[in-house]
Design an enzyme around this catalytic site. Structure first.
Site, mmCIF file in Angstrom:
data_model
loop_
_atom_site.group_PDB
_atom_site.id
_atom_site.type_symbol
_atom_site.label_atom_id
_atom_site.label_comp_id
_atom_site.label_asym_id
_atom_site.label_seq_id
_atom_site.Cartn_x
_atom_site.Cartn_y
_atom_site.Cartn_z
ATOM 1 C CD GLU A 143 1.533 7.295 -4.037
ATOM 2 O OE1 GLU A 143 1.659 6.072 -4.211
ATOM 3 O OE2 GLU A 143 0.954 8.031 -4.864
ATOM 4 C CD GLU A 298 -0.922 3.740 -2.064
ATOM 5 O OE1 GLU A 298 -0.795 3.634 -3.308
ATOM 6 O OE2 GLU A 298 -1.212 4.802 -1.509
#
Length: 650
Positions: A143, A298
């Site tokens: 991320e 995710e």
């Protein structure tokens, strides 16, 4: 094979639990897990001393059990020794406060020390595991830019000046782009230029916009450096990083996607209409991968831990969310994380193995999802075709984020989501596209919030309409150029001729004071004093001023709204615009119908019922799994989904 699994963090657990974990993975049908994401402090416990004992055992255990590794470079979370030894590499906020170690992403993206140490640990991981049988794909970082994309330290300032020299070449060009004649801001030396740190009042809009661009590019450069290192050491092993399409707006993902193969993205339920938000994020991820299948790296089995209110998922919601992503092009369904953490900042984030163990709703649905994905393996590699696109440009969102605007009540991201939601409710499958991208395959292009647009982008939209396309443009679009300079001669600037409308003044609406539209519905937040030049007025305000117009342009049509419509008005507009574009709309509100297809003609209908009543939709084929014939009609119970291998287009 549809990839199924999640983040496995065995370093959080005693070694005796690892064998149990892989046994449960086999039971659930898990075939891939992400490992090593936050393991830097284990792999390099002291600077320059590497210890791979833990990760060796983990990788070997996966290989022995037939589970692939999505092996991470652990560079998203430098260990405590890094911040302690190199405090100058920690990020600094706009007020000049240097952050401390104690969470994750504790580094300045422009720090040469961070870059050097990150590449060193990535290299050691690659050299250690490049021939390991468990290695399937690289998971670079984690991320990027989630917490630290904008740093205002001196190293960032120096890197920003280098970036500006490359972009503008001369100070005269920069001064012109930023409009520095205003407020005596004209620069006479490059060294005078700083990041937009805290100042007595508004910062220069051009400076702020370019700093957002620079920060996005700086983080992208870190990704490229790790990717190139891995490509050199492990040729043939794919590499990706998990974006946050539709959720995170600090980085220009249009520049990231071409550097990734495949594109992967994370998604978590937030806000109202979470199933629409999910669909938007999935469509965005697919669009970033140029229509090809993408990887859901995710999502959550149930509650997350980072919102003010974190509701658990209802029975069946885990399955329904996962199938939504699959329907919209995902070929990997993965979760954060495998086992819910016992300690740490995310201990209340749900996992595939919850705190309560395996006699739970979550675990039963985790197993059911694994079995379902195995039965749907034939869907892998198929693609989604969309006839409509929403235009989105990060630079426009960033420019409109400057506080000196006609109103601070306009949120471009929320407007984009609302207009996407109207298309979703109409049953229109929709891509997300860049204003300068290829629009030729679409029938309808929607422009919900494009305050900033380049000349090339505006010309691209004009060509699309002239060739027979239909466009729907929202107010406050086409207003400024790529430097955030106003396009003179009357709004909506770049789109004025295309729309056949001239706007002389904006009239923002106060909260709770909507404007009524004669044909039904209301507008909120925004209104304009507009005059139709070549456009036909389709609806007006009470005083007769245009609220909705339609203009012929070449072989196509261009619609314009001068207010932000409420749900009823937006639904009415979308229905008519879709009719103009020749797009069918749904008779099944709240039931999501999406098709995936292989090049050989095999196609699949995903029907997902978000309502509280059973729905009957047209379909002919065989139900998956099981192969039960479906002859013309498919019943989808409330809150459930069905998948059909189609025999004919219904």
């Amino acid at each position: 094979m549809i990839v199924y699994g999640g983040d496995w963090n065995p370093e959080q657990w005693p070694e005796e639990t690892w064998a149990e974990d892989v046994t449960l993975m086999r039971e659930a049908g898990v075939n891939r897990v992400s490992v090593g994401i936050f393991s830097w402090s284990f792999l390099e416990p002291e600077e320059g001393r590497f210890d791979f004992g833990m990760l060796d055992k983990v990788m070997d255990l996966l290989a022995e059990n037939g589970v692939q590794a999505c092996l991470a470079t652990p560079t998203a979370a430098p260990p405590p020794w890094f911040g302690h030894t190199y405090p100058e590499a920690l990020p600094v906020d706009a007020d000049g406060r240097r952050m401390s170690h104690g969470s994750r992403q504790g580094f300045c993206p422009s720090s040469p020390i961070y870059r050097e140490r990150a590449l060193r640990v990535a290299e050691q991981v690659a050299l250690r595991y490049r021939d390991h049988p468990a290695l399937a794909i690289w998971h670079i970082h984690n991320e990027y830019g989630c917490h630290n994309v904008r740093c205002y330290c001196d190293a960032s300032a120096a890197a920003f000046r280098v970036w500006l020299r490359e972009r503008y070449g001369t100070l005269d060009a920069l001064n012109d782009a930023w409009g520095t004649a205003f407020w005596s801001q004209r620069y006479s030396a490059w060294e005078q230029i700083l990041p937009p740190r805290a100042t007595p009042t508004f910062t220069n809009p051009g400076q702020q916009l370019d700093y957002r661009r620079f920060c996005s590019d700086a983080v992208l450069d870190l990704y490229r450096a790790e990717r190139d290192l891995l490509a050199r050491l492990t040729p043939g092993v794919p590499a990706t990083t998990n974006l946050m399409a539709g959720m995170h707006w600090e980085m220009d993902y249009w520049t990231y996607a071409p550097e990734m193969d495949p594109v992967s993205s994370d998604h978590y339920l937030i806000g109202e209409d979470p199933h629409i938000h999910l669909a938007f994020s999935a469509d965005f991820a697919r669009s970033l991968n140029r229509g090809r299948p993408w990887l859901l790296m995710e999502h959550s089995t149930s509650a997350v831990n980072w919102q003010g209110h974190n509701p658990a998922k209802r029975p069946g919601e885990l399955l329904r969310n996962s199938v939504q992503h699959l329907a919209r092009g995902a070929d990997a369904i993965m979760f954060f994380q495998w086992r819910a953490s016992r300690a740490g900042a995310e201990k209340w984030h749900s996992g595939m193995v919850p705190h309560a163990g395996t006699d739970t709703k979550i675990w039963r649905e985790v197993k059911a999802l694994g079995a379902l994905l195995k039965d749907l393996a034939e869907v892998e590699g198929s693609t989604v075709t969309a006839d409509a696109a929403i235009l989105l440009d990060y630079a426009s969102i960033w420019a409109e984020d400057h506080p000196a605007q006609p109103t601070t009540h306009r949120d471009p991201v929320e407007i984009i989501r609302q207009w996407y939601g109207a298309l979703w409710k109409a049953g229109v499958t929709c891509d997300v596209a860049h204003p300068e991208g290829d629009l030729s395959r679409y029938r309808l292009v929607v422009v919900p919030a494009l305050y900033l647009i380049s000349d090339a982008g505006a010309a691209n939209v004009e060509r699309f309409v002239a060739a027979g396309g239909t466009v729907l443009v929202a107010p406050y679009s086409g207003i400024v150029d790529e430097h955030d300079r106003v396009r003179l001669g009357g709004y909506p600037g770049a789109f004025r001729d295309l729309l056949g409308v001239t706007v002389e003044e904006f009239f923002p609406l106060a909260p709770g004071e909507p404007v009524t539209v004669a044909g039904g519905g209301t507008g909120t937040v925004w209104s304009e004093l507009a005059h139709a030049t070549t456009a036909k007025v389709l609806d007006t305000y009470a005083g007769g001023e245009p609220a909705w117009t339609r203009n012929a342009w070449g072989d196509g049509t261009a619609h314009y709204l001068t207010t932000l419509p409420d749900g009823d008005l937006l639904g009415r507009v979308v229905a008519e615009v879709c009719a103009d574009a020749g797009l069918a709309t749904t008779n099944h509100p709240g039931v999501e119908l999406v098709r995936r297809a292989h090049p050989d003609g095999r196609s699949y209908l995903f029907a997902i019922n978000h309502t509280e009543a059973a729905a009957v939709v047209p379909a002919t084929g065989v139900a998956l799994p099981g192969g039960r014939p479906v002859d013309g009609e498919l019943t989808v119970p409330a809150g459930e989904f069905r998948v059909v291998r189609l025999l004919a287009v219904s």
